[in-house]
Every structure is written in C-alpha cells, then in structure tokens.
Design a protein around this motif. Structure first.
Motif, PDB file in Angstrom:
ATOM      1  N   VAL A  80      -2.740  34.811 -18.624  1.00 32.68           N
ATOM      2  CA  VAL A  80      -3.542  35.960 -19.171  1.00 32.68           C
ATOM      3  C   VAL A  80      -2.668  36.717 -20.021  1.00 32.68           C
ATOM      4  CG1 VAL A  80      -4.528  38.146 -18.389  1.00 32.68           C
ATOM      5  CG2 VAL A  80      -4.615  36.266 -17.053  1.00 32.68           C
ATOM      6  N   PRO A  81      -3.074  37.076 -21.269  1.00 35.83           N
ATOM      7  CA  PRO A  81      -2.141  37.840 -22.347  1.00 35.83           C
ATOM      8  C   PRO A  81      -2.074  39.181 -21.959  1.00 35.83           C
ATOM      9  CG  PRO A  81      -3.885  36.495 -23.335  1.00 35.83           C
ATOM     10  CD  PRO A  81      -4.215  36.697 -22.008  1.00 35.83           C
ATOM     11  N   PHE A  82      -0.601  39.696 -21.791  1.00 37.38           N
ATOM     12  CA  PHE A  82      -0.522  41.076 -21.549  1.00 37.38           C
ATOM     13  C   PHE A  82       0.229  41.743 -22.555  1.00 37.38           C
ATOM     14  CE2 PHE A  82      -1.208  39.690 -17.089  1.00 37.38           C
ATOM     15  CZ  PHE A  82      -2.089  40.734 -16.646  1.00 37.38           C
ATOM     16  N   VAL A  83       1.065  41.042 -23.408  1.00 37.80           N
ATOM     17  CA  VAL A  83       1.659  41.730 -24.524  1.00 37.80           C
ATOM     18  C   VAL A  83       1.533  40.938 -25.955  1.00 37.80           C
ATOM     19  CG1 VAL A  83       4.012  42.357 -25.378  1.00 37.80           C
ATOM     20  CG2 VAL A  83       3.378  42.883 -22.788  1.00 37.80           C
ATOM     21  N   TYR A  84       1.357  41.736 -26.972  1.00 37.86           N
ATOM     22  CA  TYR A  84       1.355  41.342 -28.196  1.00 37.86           C
ATOM     23  C   TYR A  84       2.772  41.774 -28.723  1.00 37.86           C
ATOM     24  CZ  TYR A  84       0.551  41.287 -33.272  1.00 37.86           C
ATOM     25  OH  TYR A  84       0.776  41.072 -34.673  1.00 37.86           O
ATOM     26  N   ALA A  85       3.392  40.880 -29.404  1.00 41.33           N
ATOM     27  CA  ALA A  85       4.688  41.338 -29.994  1.00 41.33           C
ATOM     28  C   ALA A  85       4.722  40.651 -31.525  1.00 41.33           C
ATOM     29  CB  ALA A  85       5.828  40.423 -29.442  1.00 41.33           C
ATOM     30  N   ARG A  86       5.127  41.374 -32.408  1.00 43.03           N
ATOM     31  CA  ARG A  86       5.428  41.156 -33.831  1.00 43.03           C
ATOM     32  C   ARG A  86       6.809  41.472 -33.912  1.00 43.03           C
ATOM     33  NH1 ARG A  86       3.026  40.831 -39.141  1.00 43.03           N
ATOM     34  NH2 ARG A  86       4.124  42.087 -40.575  1.00 43.03           N
ATOM     35  N   SER A  87       7.708  40.520 -34.424  1.00 39.30           N
ATOM     36  CA  SER A  87       9.103  40.701 -34.926  1.00 39.30           C
ATOM     37  C   SER A  87       9.264  40.145 -36.129  1.00 39.30           C
ATOM     38  CB  SER A  87       9.806  39.689 -33.854  1.00 39.30           C
ATOM     39  OG  SER A  87       9.744  40.138 -32.506  1.00 39.30           O
ATOM     40  N   ASP A 161      21.224  44.373 -41.574  1.00 35.30           N
ATOM     41  CA  ASP A 161      20.538  42.974 -40.969  1.00 35.30           C
ATOM     42  C   ASP A 161      19.892  42.958 -39.831  1.00 35.30           C
ATOM     43  OD1 ASP A 161      19.480  40.480 -41.224  1.00 35.30           O
ATOM     44  OD2 ASP A 161      21.468  39.535 -41.165  1.00 35.30           O
ATOM     45  N   ALA A 162      18.682  43.827 -39.435  1.00 35.85           N
ATOM     46  CA  ALA A 162      18.365  44.006 -38.328  1.00 35.85           C
ATOM     47  C   ALA A 162      17.028  43.157 -38.084  1.00 35.85           C
ATOM     48  CB  ALA A 162      18.028  45.541 -38.186  1.00 35.85           C
ATOM     49  N   LEU A 163      16.782  43.020 -36.853  1.00 37.98           N
ATOM     50  CA  LEU A 163      15.232  42.615 -36.181  1.00 37.98           C
ATOM     51  C   LEU A 163      14.587  43.579 -35.656  1.00 37.98           C
ATOM     52  CD1 LEU A 163      13.647  40.097 -35.606  1.00 37.98           C
ATOM     53  CD2 LEU A 163      14.825  39.992 -33.391  1.00 37.98           C
ATOM     54  N   LEU A 164      13.354  43.789 -36.205  1.00 32.44           N
ATOM     55  CA  LEU A 164      12.489  44.809 -35.912  1.00 32.44           C
ATOM     56  C   LEU A 164      11.351  44.082 -34.635  1.00 32.44           C
ATOM     57  CD1 LEU A 164      11.414  47.768 -36.093  1.00 32.44           C
ATOM     58  CD2 LEU A 164      10.064  46.834 -37.802  1.00 32.44           C
ATOM     59  N   VAL A 165      11.383  44.523 -33.526  1.00 36.10           N
ATOM     60  CA  VAL A 165      10.463  43.935 -32.655  1.00 36.10           C
ATOM     61  C   VAL A 165       9.403  45.275 -32.212  1.00 36.10           C
ATOM     62  CG1 VAL A 165      10.346  42.972 -30.251  1.00 36.10           C
ATOM     63  CG2 VAL A 165      12.520  42.703 -31.718  1.00 36.10           C
ATOM     64  N   HIS A 166       8.233  44.860 -32.237  1.00 36.91           N
ATOM     65  CA  HIS A 166       7.128  45.691 -31.884  1.00 36.91           C
ATOM     66  C   HIS A 166       6.563  44.979 -30.633  1.00 36.91           C
ATOM     67  CE1 HIS A 166       6.923  45.969 -36.458  1.00 36.91           C
ATOM     68  NE2 HIS A 166       6.584  47.084 -36.040  1.00 36.91           N
ATOM     69  N   GLU A 167       6.199  45.803 -29.852  1.00 35.38           N
ATOM     70  CA  GLU A 167       5.316  45.295 -28.524  1.00 35.38           C
ATOM     71  C   GLU A 167       4.186  46.123 -28.312  1.00 35.38           C
ATOM     72  OE1 GLU A 167       9.304  43.440 -26.230  1.00 35.38           O
ATOM     73  OE2 GLU A 167       8.838  45.653 -26.552  1.00 35.38           O
ATOM     74  N   VAL A 168       3.076  45.595 -28.059  1.00 33.94           N
ATOM     75  CA  VAL A 168       1.814  46.346 -27.796  1.00 33.94           C
ATOM     76  C   VAL A 168       1.340  45.870 -26.547  1.00 33.94           C
ATOM     77  CG1 VAL A 168      -0.493  46.931 -28.385  1.00 33.94           C
ATOM     78  CG2 VAL A 168       1.197  46.354 -30.282  1.00 33.94           C
ATOM     79  N   PHE A 169       1.110  46.686 -25.564  1.00 34.50           N
ATOM     80  CA  PHE A 169       0.756  46.396 -24.150  1.00 34.50           C
ATOM     81  C   PHE A 169      -0.593  46.565 -24.003  1.00 34.50           C
ATOM     82  CE2 PHE A 169       5.221  47.690 -24.710  1.00 34.50           C
ATOM     83  CZ  PHE A 169       5.840  47.114 -23.860  1.00 34.50           C
ATOM     84  N   HIS A 170      -1.197  45.462 -23.263  1.00 37.48           N
ATOM     85  CA  HIS A 170      -2.602  45.580 -22.463  1.00 37.48           C
ATOM     86  C   HIS A 170      -2.650  46.460 -21.495  1.00 37.48           C
ATOM     87  CE1 HIS A 170      -6.346  44.199 -20.614  1.00 37.48           C
ATOM     88  NE2 HIS A 170      -6.616  43.344 -21.639  1.00 37.48           N
TER      89      HIS A 170
END
Length: 179
Positions: A80-87, A161-170
């Motif tokens: 079951v999907p609970f988190v969408y992440a875009r990095s 030189d960073a990594l950007l991590v987004h997380e969207v929560f169900h």
C-alpha cells in the motif's frame, strides 16, 4: 497552470497530530517505516533528467528550468503506497548521480547510514493537489489520498552540490505506528 509550493519552517496548523509526528521525523523515514513491522518496499515511478521546477531550482542554486536529475518513487507498506518522494540534484552532480541511480533501494539507508552527509532543516507545505505540480504528482501516486496533502522537503549535502528530497504523505500514514 500549477503554482509551486510555499515552503515554510513549520507544518501547517491543520495537520493532524499523528501525521505531524511523521512529518516532523528528523531521522530516517525508511527506518521508521520498516519499524512499523510491515513489509517495506520502494517502487520507482520515474527517473531521468528533466527541468527543475522554479522552487526546486532556487533550493538547489540553479537557474529556473535548469536540467536536474530527478527520481520519483513511492514507499509502500504491505503493497500500500503511503509516501510519494521526489528527489533531485544538478544533472552533472558528481556526488548524487550514483545515489539516485539505485533502483528500488531506499535513499534513506544511504542518507542516514553514511557518515558526513549533512541534512539541512526540514521545510513543509500543504495544499490542494490541483494547485501544485508536486502535490498533483503525489496524489496520482497515492490512491485514495484525497485533495489536501501535506509534504516536507530538505537538502542533503553541500550547498554547491546538494540533493533535494521531497516527501508527500498519504493521510492514512497517521494510522501507522512502529511496532
């Protein structure tokens, strides 16, 4: 046309307390999801070079629309999907390109398992999926999530030189507790 999120230093006032607990987690989200006792998995939705959205470009110190290497996944528990992440990172990033090319392995295990990777403060947004490109993609990836979503993001690594991590929560993640 979508707007781009207004990122803030604190979660929205209307976020349910149990979901705020997940949003404000400063440790590894992967480890916390695994601690739920459910079967954790990462499903890769997309990966490749694409133009950075204006707010992402600003966070990464890039020109709006500059090429960025992006990876979109959803984190599931028992399927079951609970988190969408875009990095994403600069398209020519020597530090992060290999990290993003990890297939269905979680980024969290690297980001929190390797010494010397600095995490910058969390930022938060909330809104209607129809008004935000990030939230619209999340809603499509999180069946049954509804129209109003809560998200967070942070930078990892060095400012140049960073990594950007987004997380969207169900919203139903609020009902998941570590065992």
């Amino acid at each position: 046309m979508y707007a781009f999120p207004d990122w803030r230093a604190a979660p929205a006032e209307n976020v349910p307390a149990a979901l705020a607990d997940w949003l404000c987690e400063t440790g590894s989200l992967t480890e916390r999801l695994i601690a739920s006792g459910r079967l954790f998995a990462v499903e890769v939705l997309a990966q490749g070079v694409e133009p950075a959205w204006p707010d992402e470009a600003a966070a990464l110190g890039l020109a709006a629309g500059a090429p960025a290497l992006a990876r979109e996944v959803r984190l599931t528990l028992d399927g079951v999907p609970f988190v969408y992440a875009r990095s994403l990172c600069r398209a020519d990033s020597p530090a992060w390109a290999g990290v993003l090319a990890r297939g269905s392995r979680s980024l969290g295990l690297t980001l929190f398992g390797e010494p010397g990777i600095a995490r910058h403060p969390l930022n938060f947004c909330a809104g209607l999926a129809a008004q935000s490109a990030l939230l619209a993609r999340a809603r499509a990836a999180l069946p049954g999530a509804g129209d109003w979503l809560h998200a967070r993001r942070s930078l990892f690594g060095q400012p140049d030189d960073a990594l950007l991590v987004h997380e969207v929560f169900h919203p139903l993640l609020a009902e998941v507790t570590p065992s």
